[in-house]
Design an enzyme around this catalytic site. Structure first.
Site, PDB file in Angstrom:
ATOM      1  N   SER A 171     -14.156   0.871   9.460  1.00  0.00           N
ATOM      2  CA  SER A 171     -13.328   1.004   8.269  1.00  0.00           C
ATOM      3  C   SER A 171     -13.894   0.222   7.091  1.00  0.00           C
ATOM      4  O   SER A 171     -14.406  -0.893   7.244  1.00  0.00           O
ATOM      5  CB  SER A 171     -11.912   0.494   8.572  1.00  0.00           C
ATOM      6  OG  SER A 171     -11.141   0.416   7.389  1.00  0.00           O
TER       7      SER A 171
ATOM      8  N   LYS B 119      -5.104  -2.572  13.863  1.00  0.00           N
ATOM      9  CA  LYS B 119      -4.412  -1.571  14.663  1.00  0.00           C
ATOM     10  C   LYS B 119      -4.966  -1.576  16.095  1.00  0.00           C
ATOM     11  O   LYS B 119      -6.172  -1.611  16.305  1.00  0.00           O
ATOM     12  CB  LYS B 119      -4.548  -0.197  14.024  1.00  0.00           C
ATOM     13  CG  LYS B 119      -3.851  -0.088  12.668  1.00  0.00           C
ATOM     14  CD  LYS B 119      -3.959   1.301  12.099  1.00  0.00           C
ATOM     15  CE  LYS B 119      -3.204   1.404  10.774  1.00  0.00           C
ATOM     16  NZ  LYS B 119      -3.891   0.733   9.673  1.00  0.00           N
TER      17      LYS B 119
ATOM     18  N   ASP C 239     -12.123  -1.187   5.109  1.00  0.00           N
ATOM     19  CA  ASP C 239     -11.252  -2.359   4.923  1.00  0.00           C
ATOM     20  C   ASP C 239     -12.015  -3.652   5.195  1.00  0.00           C
ATOM     21  O   ASP C 239     -11.798  -4.668   4.513  1.00  0.00           O
ATOM     22  CB  ASP C 239     -10.050  -2.313   5.878  1.00  0.00           C
ATOM     23  CG  ASP C 239      -9.062  -1.203   5.573  1.00  0.00           C
ATOM     24  OD1 ASP C 239      -9.206  -0.546   4.524  1.00  0.00           O
ATOM     25  OD2 ASP C 239      -8.150  -0.991   6.390  1.00  0.00           O
TER      26      ASP C 239
ATOM     27  N   LYS D 197      -6.362  10.202   0.445  1.00  0.00           N
ATOM     28  CA  LYS D 197      -6.285   8.883   1.084  1.00  0.00           C
ATOM     29  C   LYS D 197      -7.442   8.062   0.534  1.00  0.00           C
ATOM     30  O   LYS D 197      -8.602   8.341   0.827  1.00  0.00           O
ATOM     31  CB  LYS D 197      -6.384   9.040   2.603  1.00  0.00           C
ATOM     32  CG  LYS D 197      -6.200   7.747   3.383  1.00  0.00           C
ATOM     33  CD  LYS D 197      -6.281   8.019   4.880  1.00  0.00           C
ATOM     34  CE  LYS D 197      -6.121   6.738   5.692  1.00  0.00           C
ATOM     35  NZ  LYS D 197      -6.250   6.995   7.141  1.00  0.00           N
TER      36      LYS D 197
ATOM     37  N   ASP E 150     -18.400   4.345  13.145  1.00  0.00           N
ATOM     38  CA  ASP E 150     -17.122   4.465  12.441  1.00  0.00           C
ATOM     39  C   ASP E 150     -16.495   3.083  12.290  1.00  0.00           C
ATOM     40  O   ASP E 150     -15.876   2.556  13.212  1.00  0.00           O
ATOM     41  CB  ASP E 150     -16.190   5.407  13.210  1.00  0.00           C
ATOM     42  CG  ASP E 150     -14.951   5.786  12.414  1.00  0.00           C
ATOM     43  OD1 ASP E 150     -14.720   5.188  11.342  1.00  0.00           O
ATOM     44  OD2 ASP E 150     -14.210   6.685  12.855  1.00  0.00           O
TER      45      ASP E 150
ATOM     46  N   VAL F  44      -5.802  -0.082   2.737  1.00  0.00           N
ATOM     47  CA  VAL F  44      -5.913  -1.533   2.561  1.00  0.00           C
ATOM     48  C   VAL F  44      -6.989  -1.863   1.528  1.00  0.00           C
ATOM     49  O   VAL F  44      -6.753  -2.636   0.590  1.00  0.00           O
ATOM     50  CB  VAL F  44      -6.201  -2.220   3.911  1.00  0.00           C
ATOM     51  CG1 VAL F  44      -6.615  -3.679   3.706  1.00  0.00           C
ATOM     52  CG2 VAL F  44      -4.982  -2.144   4.822  1.00  0.00           C
TER      53      VAL F  44
ATOM     54  N   GLU G 225       0.832  -1.206   0.000  1.00  0.00           N
ATOM     55  CA  GLU G 225       0.000   0.000   0.000  1.00  0.00           C
ATOM     56  C   GLU G 225       0.869   1.259   0.000  1.00  0.00           C
ATOM     57  O   GLU G 225       2.086   1.200   0.194  1.00  0.00           O
ATOM     58  CB  GLU G 225      -0.926   0.009   1.206  1.00  0.00           C
ATOM     59  CG  GLU G 225      -0.194   0.082   2.537  1.00  0.00           C
ATOM     60  CD  GLU G 225      -1.078   0.585   3.661  1.00  0.00           C
ATOM     61  OE1 GLU G 225      -1.387   1.783   3.652  1.00  0.00           O
ATOM     62  OE2 GLU G 225      -1.437  -0.217   4.536  1.00  0.00           O
TER      63      GLU G 225
END
Length: 301
Positions: free
Chosen positions: A136, A155, A138, A82, A134, A102, A21
């Site tokens: 992601s 993370k 991903d 992003k 919230d 990702v 990435e």
């Protein structure tokens, strides 16, 4: 798409390729450390028998692999978008420069015919998501795009139990490599058990190929623990994470700005130790991803 000659030749010849990435370059660390780290990760992939393909959007095209000049330009660029699934096409249409998360890297890798991708840690369910919603992009990407992603878990700034629950709901295989525990990015053990365990690159590659044979959509998450000598145990880094989260809430940091803010604050609160650990875990993931890519090529031969 624009391919570097090295990547194009490897794909044409059926040799192993590992996607990388680019948000780690543009939103992860300052220049020149970002470019130095990116080159180190590419070198690690090559050292373990695969060709690296760092992915980014530049001049209205998806670049599969970056030249030295392009990597330098990306590392110093300002105002880089992003990119996730929602804004990849818009960035291309506007001719903007964009760094792939990702999710976006998975999409571009699949379009290019690359089956394995190494990153640091995936996004997931943010703490407080029961009120902020919230989560992601991903996570749903794993259910859509057939790429095996090697990461050091999710993370540690995230709500890891909820992240695992969402992945389970999406039908995503979550495979801990060489241990039963689900790793937590800077730490080898999150205190949570991973749904699956595999102890070799060959097993992981076979599972990826088998998913295709069964007609199952989507990819796999391989949770590869940070090397023991580089880890920051959860009880040590936990207070820094809690402080950074409280600061983000107090300052109203939201959406795509949350993760970069938290990582920057944790870097400061740990005296730079978190960045050293981050680099070590990405290199470790690059090694395993290269081995998995090589095993997939062998199975398809």
């Amino acid at each position: 798409m624009t391919f570097t000659p090295e990547v194009r030749a490897a794909l044409d010849e059926g040799r192993p390729v590992v996607a990388l990435e680019s948000t780690i370059i543009t939103h992860g660390m300052p220049f020149p450390q970002n470019v130095e780290a990116a080159r180190a990760v590419e070198a690690e992939v090559r050292a373990h028998g695969a060709v690296p393909a760092t992915i980014a959007v530049m001049d209205g095209r998806i670049h599969i692999g970056l030249s030295d000049a392009a990597l330098d330009a990306l590392g110093q660029a300002q105002g880089v978008m992003k990119l996730s699934r929602a804004d990849l096409a818009a960035c291309l249409a506007m001719g903007r420069m964009g760094a792939t998360t990702v999710a976006a890297t998975m999409i571009c890798a699949a379009l290019a015919g690359i089956e394995v991708f190494a990153t640091g840690g995936i996004g997931g369910v943010h703490r407080g998501a029961e009120t902020s919603f919230d989560i992601s992009a991903d996570l749903p990407e794993f259910a859509l795009t057939a790429v095996t992603v090697v990461a050091a878990g999710a993370k540690a700034i995230l709500d890891l139990p909820k992240t695992l629950e969402v992945l389970e709901t999406q039908g995503v295989p979550v495979i801990a490599y060489g241990q039963d525990a689900f790793p937590a990015f800077w730490s080898r053990d999150s205190g949570l058990r991973a749904p699956l365990r595999m102890d070799s690159a060959a097993q992981i590659a076979a599972a990826q190929v088998m998913r295709g044979q069964l007609g199952l959509p989507g990819g796999q998450l391989v949770a590869n623990p940070i090397p023991a000598e580089a880890e920051i145990p959860l009880d040590e880094i936990g207070p820094a994470i809690e402080t950074a989260l409280a600061e983000a809430e107090a300052q109203g940091i939201a959406a795509k700005e949350v993760t970069p803010f938290l990582l920057d604050r944790i870097f400061a609160l740990t005296g730079g130790r978190s960045l050293d650990a981050n680099i070590a875990l990405v290199l470790n993931n690059a090694r395993l991803a290269a081995q998995i890519a090589g095993e997939i090529v062998s199975l398809r031969a």
